[in-house]
Design a protein around this motif. Sequence first.
Motif, mmCIF file in Angstrom:
data_model
loop_
_atom_site.group_PDB
_atom_site.id
_atom_site.type_symbol
_atom_site.label_atom_id
_atom_site.label_comp_id
_atom_site.label_asym_id
_atom_site.label_seq_id
_atom_site.Cartn_x
_atom_site.Cartn_y
_atom_site.Cartn_z
ATOM 1 N N LEU A 95 41.628 50.365 43.484
ATOM 2 C CA LEU A 95 42.239 49.097 43.850
ATOM 3 C C LEU A 95 41.906 48.010 42.833
ATOM 4 C CD1 LEU A 95 43.764 47.213 45.759
ATOM 5 C CD2 LEU A 95 41.665 46.993 47.110
ATOM 6 N N SER A 96 40.664 47.944 42.419
ATOM 7 C CA SER A 96 40.267 46.929 41.435
ATOM 8 C C SER A 96 40.971 47.157 40.099
ATOM 9 C CB SER A 96 38.748 46.960 41.230
ATOM 10 O OG SER A 96 38.072 46.699 42.443
ATOM 11 N N ARG A 97 41.092 48.414 39.704
ATOM 12 C CA ARG A 97 41.748 48.716 38.437
ATOM 13 C C ARG A 97 43.247 48.412 38.496
ATOM 14 N NH1 ARG A 97 38.905 51.334 34.692
ATOM 15 N NH2 ARG A 97 40.708 52.424 33.810
ATOM 16 N N ILE A 98 43.851 48.611 39.650
ATOM 17 C CA ILE A 98 45.272 48.268 39.802
ATOM 18 C C ILE A 98 45.464 46.757 39.710
ATOM 19 C CG2 ILE A 98 47.161 48.185 41.479
ATOM 20 C CD1 ILE A 98 46.410 50.977 42.352
ATOM 21 N N MET A 99 44.566 45.994 40.311
ATOM 22 C CA MET A 99 44.662 44.534 40.246
ATOM 23 C C MET A 99 44.534 44.040 38.810
ATOM 24 S SD MET A 99 42.540 43.197 43.584
ATOM 25 C CE MET A 99 43.237 43.316 45.229
ATOM 26 N N GLN A 104 33.127 49.482 36.525
ATOM 27 C CA GLN A 104 31.909 49.892 37.228
ATOM 28 C C GLN A 104 32.115 51.243 37.902
ATOM 29 O OE1 GLN A 104 30.648 47.054 40.149
ATOM 30 N NE2 GLN A 104 29.214 48.475 41.139
ATOM 31 N N SER A 105 31.166 52.146 37.740
ATOM 32 C CA SER A 105 31.248 53.493 38.314
ATOM 33 C C SER A 105 30.308 53.627 39.502
ATOM 34 C CB SER A 105 30.910 54.560 37.266
ATOM 35 O OG SER A 105 31.832 54.551 36.200
ATOM 36 N N ASP A 106 30.820 54.245 40.560
ATOM 37 C CA ASP A 106 30.006 54.586 41.717
ATOM 38 C C ASP A 106 29.780 56.095 41.666
ATOM 39 O OD1 ASP A 106 28.797 55.009 44.124
ATOM 40 O OD2 ASP A 106 30.339 54.040 45.349
ATOM 41 N N TRP A 107 28.617 56.509 41.143
ATOM 42 C CA TRP A 107 28.366 57.930 40.904
ATOM 43 C C TRP A 107 28.210 58.721 42.196
ATOM 44 C CZ3 TRP A 107 29.800 58.872 36.282
ATOM 45 C CH2 TRP A 107 29.586 57.943 35.262
ATOM 46 N N ASP A 140 40.113 53.798 28.560
ATOM 47 C CA ASP A 140 39.320 53.226 29.649
ATOM 48 C C ASP A 140 39.849 51.879 30.129
ATOM 49 O OD1 ASP A 140 38.623 52.032 27.215
ATOM 50 O OD2 ASP A 140 36.663 51.414 27.995
ATOM 51 N N VAL A 141 40.848 51.324 29.445
ATOM 52 C CA VAL A 141 41.412 50.031 29.842
ATOM 53 C C VAL A 141 42.154 50.197 31.159
ATOM 54 C CG1 VAL A 141 43.071 48.241 29.228
ATOM 55 C CG2 VAL A 141 41.581 49.214 27.482
ATOM 56 N N PRO A 142 41.938 49.316 32.138
ATOM 57 C CA PRO A 142 42.629 49.424 33.432
ATOM 58 C C PRO A 142 44.108 49.053 33.314
ATOM 59 C CG PRO A 142 41.264 47.452 33.394
ATOM 60 C CD PRO A 142 40.953 48.214 32.136
ATOM 61 N N ALA A 185 39.498 41.173 43.155
ATOM 62 C CA ALA A 185 39.090 42.576 43.030
ATOM 63 C C ALA A 185 37.713 42.787 43.646
ATOM 64 C CB ALA A 185 39.092 42.991 41.562
ATOM 65 N N PRO A 186 37.555 43.804 44.489
ATOM 66 C CA PRO A 186 36.248 44.013 45.140
ATOM 67 C C PRO A 186 35.172 44.537 44.200
ATOM 68 C CG PRO A 186 37.807 45.733 45.762
ATOM 69 C CD PRO A 186 38.588 44.715 44.994
ATOM 70 N N TYR A 187 35.563 45.163 43.082
ATOM 71 C CA TYR A 187 34.587 45.724 42.148
ATOM 72 C C TYR A 187 34.994 45.404 40.714
ATOM 73 C CZ TYR A 187 33.190 48.596 46.171
ATOM 74 O OH TYR A 187 32.778 49.013 47.417
ATOM 75 N N ASN A 188 34.049 45.559 39.818
ATOM 76 C CA ASN A 188 34.356 45.513 38.396
ATOM 77 C C ASN A 188 35.178 46.757 38.043
ATOM 78 O OD1 ASN A 188 34.057 46.015 35.486
ATOM 79 N ND2 ASN A 188 32.579 44.346 35.517
#
Length: 292
Positions: free
Chosen positions: A83-87, A57-60, A239-241, A51-54
């Motif tokens: 994508l990270s949340r799908i993984m 993690q939010s990118d505001w 909030d759980v992916p 996964a590229p991100y946590n």
Amino acid sequence: MTSTTAMPTAASLSSPFQRWRRRFLRHRVALAASVILLLLVVIALLAPVLAPYNPYQSDWLAISSFPTAAHWFGTDELGRDILSRIMYGARLSLWVGLASVSLGTIGGIVLGLIAGFKGGWLDSLIMRSSDVLFAFPGMLLAIAVVALLGPGLNNVILAVAIFSVPIFARLVRAQTLTLRHSTYVDASRSVGASNTTLMFRHILPATLPSVVVYFTMRIGSSILTAAGLSFIGLGPEPDVPEWGNMLASSRSLMMAGAWHVSVFPGMAILITVLVFNLLGDALRDTLDPKAR
């Protein structure tokens, strides 16, 4: 006069597993489904690495942004990488499907063996109880169970497992009724084999091909049911992916034209369910003698 003896071929000397493996490897759909399933498992197991991100993690600066080079599948309403949340969601979805169907299969096998082998009032009790559960649509029964136990991942697994039990019980019972008076079972009974030995050593192995086929196909429908429970707020915390949670949170954004927040999680569910259904069909074609 000379007589010739036919030499045994390699196919006749091979084990049943080897013969099934050759049939399976020649089945193109089975190979394609297996490769995709293996890829999903690898993604699920290695999500923290791939996964590229946590996922939390939010990118505001990129809230609800469309797919870009920085975020291949875009971001959601809180700027989290889809994508990270799908993984990470693949881990939960595959675990829910596998765990729930495994529990349902174990319970169904035991009840089906007892009902088919014992017969009488015990058979009637188990089958009538199964008919009561069959009277409820699977999704409605799962909602009722989760509503009684409360939302949460473990309760979702239990709810999906409960409505899987009668299906496997009926499948195993039907084959047990056919096998309990077969020659090899009567022979084992005549030498003093106990009922437990007859059921689990002699009858159960003969039912496994059908059980394996339906087990595989049932995982896909269980993943779909679990996602549906999460979609209506009866699954894990919002909030759980998890794929159902992601679809639920995308409802307001879809009306605003943010198609990516629902399309990619929906495609993940579609591909996963389709893979398990195709794999189940392939197993049925290669395991069922009547289908060959």
